[in-house]
Design a protein around this motif. Sequence first.
Motif, PDB file in Angstrom:
ATOM      1  N   SER A   1       0.836  -1.201   0.000  1.00  0.00           N
ATOM      2  CA  SER A   1       0.000   0.000   0.000  1.00  0.00           C
ATOM      3  C   SER A   1       0.873   1.253   0.000  1.00  0.00           C
ATOM      4  N   ASP A   2       0.230   2.376  -0.271  1.00  0.00           N
ATOM      5  CA  ASP A   2       0.936   3.660  -0.326  1.00  0.00           C
ATOM      6  C   ASP A   2       0.911   4.284   1.066  1.00  0.00           C
ATOM      7  N   VAL A   3       2.048   4.215   1.775  1.00  0.00           N
ATOM      8  CA  VAL A   3       2.133   4.783   3.115  1.00  0.00           C
ATOM      9  C   VAL A   3       3.262   5.798   3.166  1.00  0.00           C
ATOM     10  N   ALA A   4       3.146   6.752   4.085  1.00  0.00           N
ATOM     11  CA  ALA A   4       4.204   7.738   4.273  1.00  0.00           C
ATOM     12  C   ALA A   4       5.440   7.059   4.854  1.00  0.00           C
ATOM     13  N   ASP A   5       6.589   7.739   4.743  1.00  0.00           N
ATOM     14  CA  ASP A   5       7.858   7.090   5.068  1.00  0.00           C
ATOM     15  C   ASP A   5       8.008   6.697   6.531  1.00  0.00           C
ATOM     16  N   GLU A   6       7.307   7.362   7.444  1.00  0.00           N
ATOM     17  CA  GLU A   6       7.423   7.008   8.862  1.00  0.00           C
ATOM     18  C   GLU A   6       6.147   6.386   9.412  1.00  0.00           C
ATOM     19  N   ASP A   7       5.220   6.006   8.528  1.00  0.00           N
ATOM     20  CA  ASP A   7       3.984   5.360   8.963  1.00  0.00           C
ATOM     21  C   ASP A   7       4.213   3.874   9.213  1.00  0.00           C
ATOM     22  N   GLU A   8       3.401   3.307  10.078  1.00  0.00           N
ATOM     23  CA  GLU A   8       3.479   1.877  10.359  1.00  0.00           C
ATOM     24  C   GLU A   8       3.346   1.079   9.064  1.00  0.00           C
ATOM     25  N   GLY A   9       4.209   0.108   8.888  1.00  0.00           N
ATOM     26  CA  GLY A   9       4.191  -0.732   7.692  1.00  0.00           C
ATOM     27  C   GLY A   9       5.128  -0.286   6.605  1.00  0.00           C
ATOM     28  N   ALA A  10       5.687   0.932   6.706  1.00  0.00           N
ATOM     29  CA  ALA A  10       6.651   1.400   5.709  1.00  0.00           C
ATOM     30  C   ALA A  10       7.933   0.565   5.791  1.00  0.00           C
ATOM     31  N   VAL A  11       8.553   0.344   4.643  1.00  0.00           N
ATOM     32  CA  VAL A  11       9.797  -0.414   4.567  1.00  0.00           C
ATOM     33  C   VAL A  11      10.898   0.493   4.033  1.00  0.00           C
ATOM     34  N   TRP A  12      12.031   0.472   4.703  1.00  0.00           N
ATOM     35  CA  TRP A  12      13.198   1.246   4.305  1.00  0.00           C
ATOM     36  C   TRP A  12      14.342   0.310   3.924  1.00  0.00           C
ATOM     37  N   LYS A  13      15.128   0.749   2.957  1.00  0.00           N
ATOM     38  CA  LYS A  13      16.414   0.113   2.703  1.00  0.00           C
ATOM     39  C   LYS A  13      17.450   0.865   3.530  1.00  0.00           C
ATOM     40  N   VAL A  14      18.128   0.157   4.420  1.00  0.00           N
ATOM     41  CA  VAL A  14      19.052   0.788   5.354  1.00  0.00           C
ATOM     42  C   VAL A  14      20.410   0.997   4.687  1.00  0.00           C
ATOM     43  N   THR A  15      20.951   2.207   4.860  1.00  0.00           N
ATOM     44  CA  THR A  15      22.281   2.504   4.331  1.00  0.00           C
ATOM     45  C   THR A  15      23.284   2.839   5.421  1.00  0.00           C
ATOM     46  N   GLY A  16      22.791   3.056   6.649  1.00  0.00           N
ATOM     47  CA  GLY A  16      23.704   3.376   7.740  1.00  0.00           C
ATOM     48  C   GLY A  16      22.997   3.322   9.078  1.00  0.00           C
ATOM     49  N   LEU A  17      23.787   3.252  10.129  1.00  0.00           N
ATOM     50  CA  LEU A  17      23.274   3.216  11.500  1.00  0.00           C
ATOM     51  C   LEU A  17      24.088   4.205  12.319  1.00  0.00           C
ATOM     52  N   VAL A  18      23.411   5.129  12.978  1.00  0.00           N
ATOM     53  CA  VAL A  18      24.092   6.174  13.724  1.00  0.00           C
ATOM     54  C   VAL A  18      23.664   6.084  15.189  1.00  0.00           C
ATOM     55  N   GLU A  19      24.634   5.934  16.084  1.00  0.00           N
ATOM     56  CA  GLU A  19      24.327   5.793  17.502  1.00  0.00           C
ATOM     57  C   GLU A  19      24.205   7.160  18.164  1.00  0.00           C
ATOM     58  N   LYS A  20      23.009   7.477  18.656  1.00  0.00           N
ATOM     59  CA  LYS A  20      22.734   8.681  19.445  1.00  0.00           C
ATOM     60  C   LYS A  20      23.247   9.968  18.777  1.00  0.00           C
ATOM     61  N   PRO A  21      22.756  10.262  17.580  1.00  0.00           N
ATOM     62  CA  PRO A  21      23.217  11.473  16.891  1.00  0.00           C
ATOM     63  C   PRO A  21      22.608  12.737  17.487  1.00  0.00           C
ATOM     64  N   ALA A  22      23.283  13.850  17.297  1.00  0.00           N
ATOM     65  CA  ALA A  22      22.688  15.141  17.626  1.00  0.00           C
ATOM     66  C   ALA A  22      21.517  15.377  16.682  1.00  0.00           C
ATOM     67  N   PRO A  23      20.481  16.083  17.121  1.00  0.00           N
ATOM     68  CA  PRO A  23      19.294  16.284  16.271  1.00  0.00           C
ATOM     69  C   PRO A  23      19.630  16.801  14.881  1.00  0.00           C
ATOM     70  N   GLU A  24      20.576  17.715  14.803  1.00  0.00           N
ATOM     71  CA  GLU A  24      20.910  18.281  13.495  1.00  0.00           C
ATOM     72  C   GLU A  24      21.674  17.309  12.602  1.00  0.00           C
ATOM     73  N   ASP A  25      22.200  16.228  13.194  1.00  0.00           N
ATOM     74  CA  ASP A  25      22.973  15.258  12.423  1.00  0.00           C
ATOM     75  C   ASP A  25      22.206  13.975  12.130  1.00  0.00           C
ATOM     76  N   ALA A  26      21.006  13.850  12.667  1.00  0.00           N
ATOM     77  CA  ALA A  26      20.253  12.609  12.511  1.00  0.00           C
ATOM     78  C   ALA A  26      19.812  12.415  11.058  1.00  0.00           C
ATOM     79  N   PRO A  27      20.106  11.255  10.470  1.00  0.00           N
ATOM     80  CA  PRO A  27      19.728  11.016   9.073  1.00  0.00           C
ATOM     81  C   PRO A  27      18.246  10.684   8.899  1.00  0.00           C
TER      82      PRO A  27
END
Length: 300
Positions: free
Chosen positions: A180-206
């Motif tokens: 189905s057509d869901v927004a990127d942060e809605d339940e059921g959305a699927v992302w392809k992961v390109t990186g993992l950032v531990e506890k980023p500052a808000p301005e640096d969060a991907p």
Amino acid sequence: MKAVIPAAGLGTRFLPATKGTPKELLPVLNKPVIQYVVEEALEPEGVDEVVIVNSREKPQLESYFRVDGGFEDMLRKRGKTCEADLVHDASNLPVSFVYQDNPRGLGHAVYCAADAVGDEPFFVLLGDYFVPDHQMCVRMAEVSKQHGGASVIAVAPVPADQVSRYGIIAGEHVGSLDGSDVADEDEGAVWKVTGLVEKPAPEDAPSHLYIVGRYLLTPRIMDLLANQGVGAGGEIQLTDAMERLLAEEEMYALVVDPTEGCDTGTPAAWAGVNARLALQDESTREAFLEALGKSVLGDN
């Protein structure tokens, strides 16, 4: 296929209670937290065993999952057949134990189960969070199947001012679980992961998507954990090995509703989960409200 539950921690947030009772055995209503997690872990098709990574200082965990015929017989002789059946069912869950003798982080705990897991994909479920309907890992397995058996992690949105408290993913929205057509942060959305950032500052969060505590990982992660160096906090971090895995394999993330699960990681959260489930269960709701009393409920 196995599911791994790291459970070797000391539970220091719950001291002094956890001096004598492992945090994982603290009850939510009439079952310990660890049993909820084990039952959830066994729900996806193909999972036939749960491997608990334990400390030798916590033999109570193994005792809980061991059949005690004498105790069951005593209950039955006293007419407590239902209670005896509940005890027996818990003892018969397909659970095995390995040991983390020198706790060195989540990555190290997962690697302690390498021999038990073998050369197969496996789930990792953090032991202080459970999903009552058992469906989160089932949906993660579906995403993995749709993407050629890739690793999948569960993620949920968090407000921008709170990203610095969590591990945050980088990536792109590539669709949804059911098409189905869901927004990127809605339940059921699927992302392809390109990186993992531990506890980023808000301005640096991907992104604003944090890792919830449910992982479906390919066996390659165990090879990487075997020589994973020390990371944040002087510990071997699972996220560091997952970053290395991204250089070799695709990884996906399924957006879930953060209220779907029950977080029991702090005394306040644990108490809240007990209250939440007591109110939802028709067999306990009225008695729970009565136990709270009018002064607590504001019914003067």
